[in-house]
Design a protein around this motif. Sequence first.
Motif, PDB file in Angstrom:
ATOM      1  N   GLU A  84       0.821  -1.216   0.000  1.00 46.26           N
ATOM      2  CA  GLU A  84       0.000   0.000   0.000  1.00 46.26           C
ATOM      3  C   GLU A  84       0.853   1.264   0.000  1.00 46.26           C
ATOM      4  O   GLU A  84       0.354   2.346  -0.317  1.00 46.26           O
ATOM      5  CB  GLU A  84      -0.928   0.002   1.216  1.00 46.26           C
ATOM      6  N   ARG A  85       2.109   1.119   0.368  1.00 43.91           N
ATOM      7  CA  ARG A  85       3.037   2.260   0.394  1.00 43.91           C
ATOM      8  C   ARG A  85       3.953   2.309  -0.834  1.00 43.91           C
ATOM      9  O   ARG A  85       4.733   3.245  -0.972  1.00 43.91           O
ATOM     10  CB  ARG A  85       3.911   2.172   1.656  1.00 43.91           C
ATOM     11  N   PHE A  93       9.039   2.994  -1.724  1.00 40.89           N
ATOM     12  CA  PHE A  93       7.999   3.072  -0.706  1.00 40.89           C
ATOM     13  C   PHE A  93       7.904   4.528  -0.261  1.00 40.89           C
ATOM     14  O   PHE A  93       8.926   5.168   0.001  1.00 40.89           O
ATOM     15  CB  PHE A  93       8.344   2.201   0.506  1.00 40.89           C
ATOM     16  N   HIS A  94       6.690   5.039  -0.156  1.00 40.89           N
ATOM     17  CA  HIS A  94       6.482   6.395   0.350  1.00 40.89           C
ATOM     18  C   HIS A  94       5.998   6.304   1.795  1.00 40.89           C
ATOM     19  O   HIS A  94       4.815   6.069   2.062  1.00 40.89           O
ATOM     20  CB  HIS A  94       5.462   7.137  -0.522  1.00 40.89           C
ATOM     21  N   GLU A  99      11.159   8.593   1.306  1.00 41.44           N
ATOM     22  CA  GLU A  99      11.144   7.429   0.427  1.00 41.44           C
ATOM     23  C   GLU A  99      12.229   6.426   0.817  1.00 41.44           C
ATOM     24  O   GLU A  99      13.313   6.800   1.263  1.00 41.44           O
ATOM     25  CB  GLU A  99      11.350   7.863  -1.028  1.00 41.44           C
ATOM     26  N   MET A 100      11.904   5.150   0.620  1.00 39.75           N
ATOM     27  CA  MET A 100      12.861   4.055   0.809  1.00 39.75           C
ATOM     28  C   MET A 100      12.595   3.029  -0.278  1.00 39.75           C
ATOM     29  O   MET A 100      11.511   3.000  -0.868  1.00 39.75           O
ATOM     30  CB  MET A 100      12.699   3.409   2.191  1.00 39.75           C
ATOM     31  N   THR A 101      13.569   2.159  -0.529  1.00 37.15           N
ATOM     32  CA  THR A 101      13.359   1.100  -1.511  1.00 37.15           C
ATOM     33  C   THR A 101      14.304  -0.054  -1.246  1.00 37.15           C
ATOM     34  O   THR A 101      15.263   0.054  -0.470  1.00 37.15           O
ATOM     35  CB  THR A 101      13.554   1.628  -2.952  1.00 37.15           C
ATOM     36  N   VAL A 102      14.026  -1.176  -1.888  1.00 38.61           N
ATOM     37  CA  VAL A 102      14.946  -2.311  -1.895  1.00 38.61           C
ATOM     38  C   VAL A 102      15.962  -2.032  -2.995  1.00 38.61           C
ATOM     39  O   VAL A 102      15.590  -1.879  -4.159  1.00 38.61           O
ATOM     40  CB  VAL A 102      14.200  -3.627  -2.179  1.00 38.61           C
ATOM     41  N   ARG A 413       4.646  17.506   0.147  1.00 43.09           N
ATOM     42  CA  ARG A 413       3.702  18.029  -0.844  1.00 43.09           C
ATOM     43  C   ARG A 413       3.435  17.023  -1.973  1.00 43.09           C
ATOM     44  O   ARG A 413       2.353  17.023  -2.543  1.00 43.09           O
ATOM     45  CB  ARG A 413       4.215  19.343  -1.455  1.00 43.09           C
ATOM     46  N   ILE A 414       4.422  16.180  -2.272  1.00 48.02           N
ATOM     47  CA  ILE A 414       4.263  15.295  -3.425  1.00 48.02           C
ATOM     48  C   ILE A 414       3.882  13.873  -3.032  1.00 48.02           C
ATOM     49  O   ILE A 414       3.589  13.048  -3.898  1.00 48.02           O
ATOM     50  CB  ILE A 414       5.556  15.262  -4.274  1.00 48.02           C
ATOM     51  N   THR A 415       3.865  13.564  -1.733  1.00 45.42           N
ATOM     52  CA  THR A 415       3.650  12.187  -1.310  1.00 45.42           C
ATOM     53  C   THR A 415       2.213  11.949  -0.881  1.00 45.42           C
ATOM     54  O   THR A 415       1.423  12.883  -0.707  1.00 45.42           O
ATOM     55  CB  THR A 415       4.595  11.813  -0.162  1.00 45.42           C
TER      56      THR A 415
END
Length: 625
Positions: A84-85, A93-94, A99-102, A413-415
């Motif tokens: 969902e994120r 991911f937001h 932000e984070m990611t694999v 603002r963008i998330t």
Amino acid sequence: MDMHSSNPGPIDDSVLYDQDKHVSAAVWEGQERGALRCHEHTSKLDRWVLTDKQIELVKKAGFGFLRLIPAISLDNPLISALVERWRRETNTFHFTVGEMTVTLEDVAYLLGLPIDGEPVIGVTYTTCDAVCVKYLGKGPGSGYTSGGMVKLSWLKESFSHCPEDASDEDVECYTRAYLLYLVGSTIFSTTTGNKVPVMYLPLFEDFEEAGKYAWGAAALSFLYRALGNASLKSQSTISGCLTLLQCWSYYHLNVGRPRLKHDPIHECFPFVLRWKGKQSGPTSNRDVAFYRKALDSLKASDVNWSPYTNIGHTVIPVNIINSLILGRSKTMLICFDKAERHLPDRCLRQFDMTQTIPEDVQKWERKSRGVDGGVDLSLKMESELNEWSYRRLHIVEAEEDVEESEYMHWYLRITRKLVGRPIPISSEFQRMNAALRDIAHVADTLSTHGMDDQQIQAVSRIRYVAHECLRDQFGVSLVVASVPNEVGKRTRGKEKVRRKGMGKRRKKEDTDHHSLYRLNPMASQLVSYPAENELDHALQCLPPSETENVRASLMVHKVDEVEVCDDSNEVDDLHFRHTAEEDDDDQPSQGASESAAELPCTATEVVQQPSLESTEDVARQVEAH
């Protein structure tokens, strides 16, 4: 009140331009899909018995560490909440903290797969027989194939025990079958549940050459595509290497992380093995809503941006260490037709750097593999392959003298900051009704003295709309509690969850909600009628000539201890529970069990009800049920 409580974002949709397709849009409107069905097929990998010769060939092919990873129990609700994120616009991911990611670095540490080398790409197939005969020595029966895919069960039944006296050629065939099973049940698992494309087989023809492919980059590309598909509100399943995703979350987030039976100081490689034999506390209440709430309230202290810093690197192979720099490569990841962007510049804190406002994401075409057999995808993906070839020239570097507050101001603002509503939909509905009553009352009591015709017409229009809205809420449907057969007995029931096709359920819900709440934009929840004092207050806002009609159109048959609750288990002034029809299939879908909380409830029925002319008409409708 936080502005995100009423507007969860994005305020600026230049980045998350597909918000209307995202699952978070449906969740905000109360359309829960439950936990995703997670397709990873590692439970039978330990039934393969490999000879020493086979193990050597597996290592040469680059899968020596992947074969050591045991089946890890998947936490479907946690994976579903993470999905969902996930945003396919950025492949990240937001979260509330950024932000984070694999990353490729995570794949190298956690799976031990090579993240540098040749792209995993080749020729597609629509039939299996010829390919299997060439590389495995025999073909599957007609019941074991589907297009260019073969069933995992056939591979296990036919090749899981290689004879000790097998020829070198047979050993290679048995090993190729194992490798196809291994990738088909882990890094390239599909939503079919039990099949794997045979297009990977030619890549295992020469085991030395197979070891030169960037299997880790292909695994990450496959996972990115799976996450992107699952993040669409129309989806109910997810595939790919979910063990990688779940263990990535364990390392980076203090959400759902299990306790360990062993001392983590004794590390072994790959790092996924840290969670072998995990021990966790009670998880019966950890459904998707539980994890969603935890992620919605995630704090910086809950995040470990660089969890591998204090882990001993002596156990890591040299070739893996030398390739870790690619974790910061802004490049294209490739797995046949699945080309996905790797954007570490959006997650610099995962590399101990200060996060800056990232560059705009260059849009790319998500291509699908050709349906014709013998299609060489390398000819269709020239630009993507070109990006990968220059991967070492696009390593993200740190910037000095940067204030992270500027990034957070931009990011918020963008998330999409919230996925779940901080205030239940039922409470929002009651608040909206209260506002409607106030508007109606102001419109009814407002003096039109001194107004011109246009102003008077506007007031009349406001009055008309407000009363129509109130009439829609109070006069369209009737909630009737089932009457007990004998005095003193209560009808009790357990909540039953429908898990039929998502499309059918949504279609029925849309029809029911339209007829129940023609005005209410949050009509995905069952909302009770107001109590008598609330109704009286509402009727004070109506003209006297209309009051009796509205009273006549609403009749609630009272039974002791009637409870009707909304789907989110939030209980407000009136405690109601909506009971759903039982699915024809007695076995609920994998991952849906947390949706079926068995709470005692009086059975209730929602009856579509047209406007009635008198209380006698209402009474007749009640008796009929």
